[in-house]
Write a protein that holds these residues in place. Structure first.
Motif, PDB file in Angstrom:
ATOM      1  N   ARG A 150      -8.832  13.453 -13.159  1.00 25.24           N
ATOM      2  CA  ARG A 150      -7.651  12.655 -13.529  1.00 25.24           C
ATOM      3  C   ARG A 150      -7.695  11.298 -12.840  1.00 25.24           C
ATOM      4  O   ARG A 150      -8.290  11.152 -11.771  1.00 25.24           O
ATOM      5  N   VAL A 151      -7.042  10.334 -13.458  1.00 29.45           N
ATOM      6  CA  VAL A 151      -6.758   9.063 -12.803  1.00 29.45           C
ATOM      7  C   VAL A 151      -5.267   9.069 -12.490  1.00 29.45           C
ATOM      8  O   VAL A 151      -4.436   9.253 -13.382  1.00 29.45           O
ATOM      9  N   ARG A 152      -4.947   8.903 -11.209  1.00 36.82           N
ATOM     10  CA  ARG A 152      -3.534   8.853 -10.810  1.00 36.82           C
ATOM     11  C   ARG A 152      -3.104   7.394 -10.735  1.00 36.82           C
ATOM     12  O   ARG A 152      -3.777   6.559 -10.122  1.00 36.82           O
ATOM     13  N   LEU A 153      -1.980   7.083 -11.385  1.00 30.62           N
ATOM     14  CA  LEU A 153      -1.446   5.729 -11.407  1.00 30.62           C
ATOM     15  C   LEU A 153      -0.076   5.706 -10.754  1.00 30.62           C
ATOM     16  O   LEU A 153       0.664   6.697 -10.790  1.00 30.62           O
ATOM     17  N   VAL A 154       0.271   4.564 -10.180  1.00 32.02           N
ATOM     18  CA  VAL A 154       1.614   4.338  -9.664  1.00 32.02           C
ATOM     19  C   VAL A 154       1.986   2.900  -9.991  1.00 32.02           C
ATOM     20  O   VAL A 154       1.152   1.994  -9.868  1.00 32.02           O
TER      21      VAL A 154
ATOM     22  N   ARG B 132      -0.462  15.965 -16.591  1.00 31.73           N
ATOM     23  CA  ARG B 132       0.091  14.606 -16.615  1.00 31.73           C
ATOM     24  C   ARG B 132       1.450  14.547 -15.927  1.00 31.73           C
ATOM     25  O   ARG B 132       1.792  13.554 -15.295  1.00 31.73           O
ATOM     26  N   ASP B 133       2.225  15.632 -16.058  1.00 31.05           N
ATOM     27  CA  ASP B 133       3.618  15.601 -15.611  1.00 31.05           C
ATOM     28  C   ASP B 133       3.851  16.208 -14.237  1.00 31.05           C
ATOM     29  O   ASP B 133       4.912  16.011 -13.635  1.00 31.05           O
ATOM     30  N   ARG B 134       2.865  16.962 -13.717  1.00 31.49           N
ATOM     31  CA  ARG B 134       3.083  17.671 -12.455  1.00 31.49           C
ATOM     32  C   ARG B 134       1.842  17.571 -11.577  1.00 31.49           C
ATOM     33  O   ARG B 134       0.744  17.308 -12.059  1.00 31.49           O
ATOM     34  N   GLY B 135       2.027  17.814 -10.290  1.00 28.45           N
ATOM     35  CA  GLY B 135       0.905  17.840  -9.363  1.00 28.45           C
ATOM     36  C   GLY B 135       0.177  19.167  -9.426  1.00 28.45           C
ATOM     37  O   GLY B 135       0.753  20.196  -9.791  1.00 28.45           O
TER      38      GLY B 135
ATOM     39  N   LYS C 102       0.822  -1.209   0.000  1.00 25.88           N
ATOM     40  CA  LYS C 102       0.000   0.000   0.000  1.00 25.88           C
ATOM     41  C   LYS C 102       0.857   1.261   0.000  1.00 25.88           C
ATOM     42  O   LYS C 102       1.933   1.300   0.575  1.00 25.88           O
ATOM     43  N   VAL C 103       0.338   2.292  -0.653  1.00 19.13           N
ATOM     44  CA  VAL C 103       0.900   3.618  -0.502  1.00 19.13           C
ATOM     45  C   VAL C 103       0.314   4.221   0.767  1.00 19.13           C
ATOM     46  O   VAL C 103      -0.900   4.302   0.919  1.00 19.13           O
ATOM     47  N   THR C 104       1.166   4.629   1.695  1.00 18.71           N
ATOM     48  CA  THR C 104       0.709   5.270   2.923  1.00 18.71           C
ATOM     49  C   THR C 104       1.031   6.747   2.843  1.00 18.71           C
ATOM     50  O   THR C 104       2.197   7.128   2.722  1.00 18.71           O
ATOM     51  N   ARG C 105       0.026   7.568   2.916  1.00 22.58           N
ATOM     52  CA  ARG C 105       0.203   8.994   2.701  1.00 22.58           C
ATOM     53  C   ARG C 105      -0.014   9.773   3.993  1.00 22.58           C
ATOM     54  O   ARG C 105      -1.032   9.604   4.653  1.00 22.58           O
ATOM     55  N   PRO C 106       0.936  10.626   4.367  1.00 23.07           N
ATOM     56  CA  PRO C 106       0.729  11.444   5.561  1.00 23.07           C
ATOM     57  C   PRO C 106      -0.308  12.524   5.294  1.00 23.07           C
ATOM     58  O   PRO C 106      -0.473  12.982   4.160  1.00 23.07           O
ATOM     59  N   LEU C 107      -1.009  12.927   6.349  1.00 14.85           N
ATOM     60  CA  LEU C 107      -1.981  14.011   6.227  1.00 14.85           C
ATOM     61  C   LEU C 107      -1.264  15.338   6.362  1.00 14.85           C
ATOM     62  O   LEU C 107      -0.815  15.708   7.448  1.00 14.85           O
ATOM     63  N   ARG C 108      -1.113  16.045   5.269  1.00 17.09           N
ATOM     64  CA  ARG C 108      -0.484  17.356   5.286  1.00 17.09           C
ATOM     65  C   ARG C 108      -0.934  18.095   4.044  1.00 17.09           C
ATOM     66  O   ARG C 108      -1.602  17.528   3.171  1.00 17.09           O
ATOM     67  N   LEU C 109      -0.543  19.367   3.947  1.00 15.45           N
ATOM     68  CA  LEU C 109      -0.969  20.178   2.814  1.00 15.45           C
ATOM     69  C   LEU C 109      -0.046  19.916   1.634  1.00 15.45           C
ATOM     70  O   LEU C 109       0.906  20.647   1.374  1.00 15.45           O
ATOM     71  N   SER C 110      -0.299  18.826   0.955  1.00 21.64           N
ATOM     72  CA  SER C 110       0.504  18.437  -0.194  1.00 21.64           C
ATOM     73  C   SER C 110      -0.386  17.662  -1.148  1.00 21.64           C
ATOM     74  O   SER C 110      -1.445  17.171  -0.772  1.00 21.64           O
ATOM     75  N   SER C 111       0.066  17.551  -2.390  1.00 22.30           N
ATOM     76  CA  SER C 111      -0.712  16.804  -3.372  1.00 22.30           C
ATOM     77  C   SER C 111      -0.275  15.352  -3.374  1.00 22.30           C
ATOM     78  O   SER C 111       0.821  15.001  -2.918  1.00 22.30           O
ATOM     79  N   LEU C 112      -1.144  14.491  -3.889  1.00 25.46           N
ATOM     80  CA  LEU C 112      -0.807  13.074  -4.008  1.00 25.46           C
ATOM     81  C   LEU C 112       0.430  12.897  -4.874  1.00 25.46           C
ATOM     82  O   LEU C 112       1.297  12.063  -4.577  1.00 25.46           O
TER      83      LEU C 112
ATOM     84  N   PRO D  64       4.771   8.607 -10.301  1.00 30.06           N
ATOM     85  CA  PRO D  64       3.338   8.725 -10.603  1.00 30.06           C
ATOM     86  C   PRO D  64       3.086   9.084 -12.055  1.00 30.06           C
ATOM     87  O   PRO D  64       3.877   9.771 -12.693  1.00 30.06           O
ATOM     88  N   GLU D  65       1.980   8.604 -12.547  1.00 27.48           N
ATOM     89  CA  GLU D  65       1.497   8.949 -13.877  1.00 27.48           C
ATOM     90  C   GLU D  65       0.056   9.434 -13.743  1.00 27.48           C
ATOM     91  O   GLU D  65      -0.625   9.129 -12.763  1.00 27.48           O
TER      92      GLU D  65
END
Length: 246
Positions: A136-140, A165-168, A82-92, A103-104
């Motif tokens: 968008r669909v985000r892929l990893v 596609r290339d940036r958040g 799993k991808v575990t993401r911290p809760l903060r002001l940031s993009s996926l 990411p794609e």
């Protein structure tokens, strides 16, 4: 893999738990790598001399933990960690890059459209005439992770599909001079619809994480409202808590 599993009928551990525990160990130490397929339930039950419901319960427990996934026409496969993401002001996008992922994105929608009253309320901008909608669909690792929808007041940023596609999105906002300051975020869960399942390569009814986020700049203006769904089998949030004043 079934040939390596040893079941002890005299053990106080339930039979299904013994099978699940050994399968989990094989996944964690790499003997069952991501993408590996398990034997079907009938064959596994025959080799271990257990009932098919026992094998089904063992497999389902690992599906519930996000370690296995059932795919129609393919069978039961090991999934990636799993991808575990911290809760903060940031993009996926930013968080995935920070985790060493690549990411794609597939851009399904990127257009300016008339803003409805409801959208104006979400963006805390009554009377807003036009809004940019992005889907968008985000892929990893080549697999879909999230279906992401965003509303932005028209004029804040005007990204081309290639940029999305290339940036958040937060990268693009910061590049446009937007100073992100705070957000309100709500996390929940629901079951996958047929449409969700098709986009995210999940089974209809699979568990999904949901998030709604309202993001503010340093003037208190809403610059983005997002509503996203994530595959619970591949994704989780990480929240750290500390004691406050007693």
């Amino acid at each position: 893999m079934a040939s390596e599993i040893v079941v002890d009928p005299a053990s106080p551990e339930p039979l299904y738990f013994q099978v699940a525990r050994q399968l989990r160990a094989a996944i964690e130490d790499g003997r069952l790598p991501a993408g590996a397929r398990l034997d079907n339930e009938v064959d596994m039950a025959a080799r271990l001399r257990l009932s098919r419901p026992t094998i089904r319960q063992a497999i389902q427990s690992l599906v519930n933990q996000g370690l296995l996934v059932r795919k129609r026409g393919v069978g039961t496969q090991v999934v990636r960690t799993k991808v575990t993401r911290p809760l903060r002001l940031s993009s996926l996008f930013d968080d995935l890059v920070g985790l060493g992922k690549q990411p794609e994105s597939v851009v399904l929608r990127n257009r300016v459209e008339p803003a409805t009253t409801e959208v104006g309320e979400l963006l805390e901008a009554p009377g807003l005439a036009r809004v940019r909608r992005i889907t968008r669909v985000r892929l990893v690792d080549g697999e879909p992770l999230a279906l992401m929808n965003n509303y932005l007041p028209d004029g804040i940023v005007d990204p081309a599909d290639d940029e999305l596609r290339d940036r958040g999105l937060y990268q693009l906002l910061r590049s446009a001079g937007v100073r992100l300051h705070a957000c309100q975020q709500h996390i929940g869960a629901r079951l996958a619809t047929e449409e969700d399942a098709d986009v995210l390569r999940e089974e209809p009814g699979a568990a999904l994480l949901t998030m709604q986020r309202t993001t503010y700049d340093d003037t208190g203006r809403v610059v983005e409202y997002g509503w996203h769904v994530y595959r619970a089998s591949r994704y989780s949030f990480n929240l750290s808590l500390t004691n406050g004043p007693q």
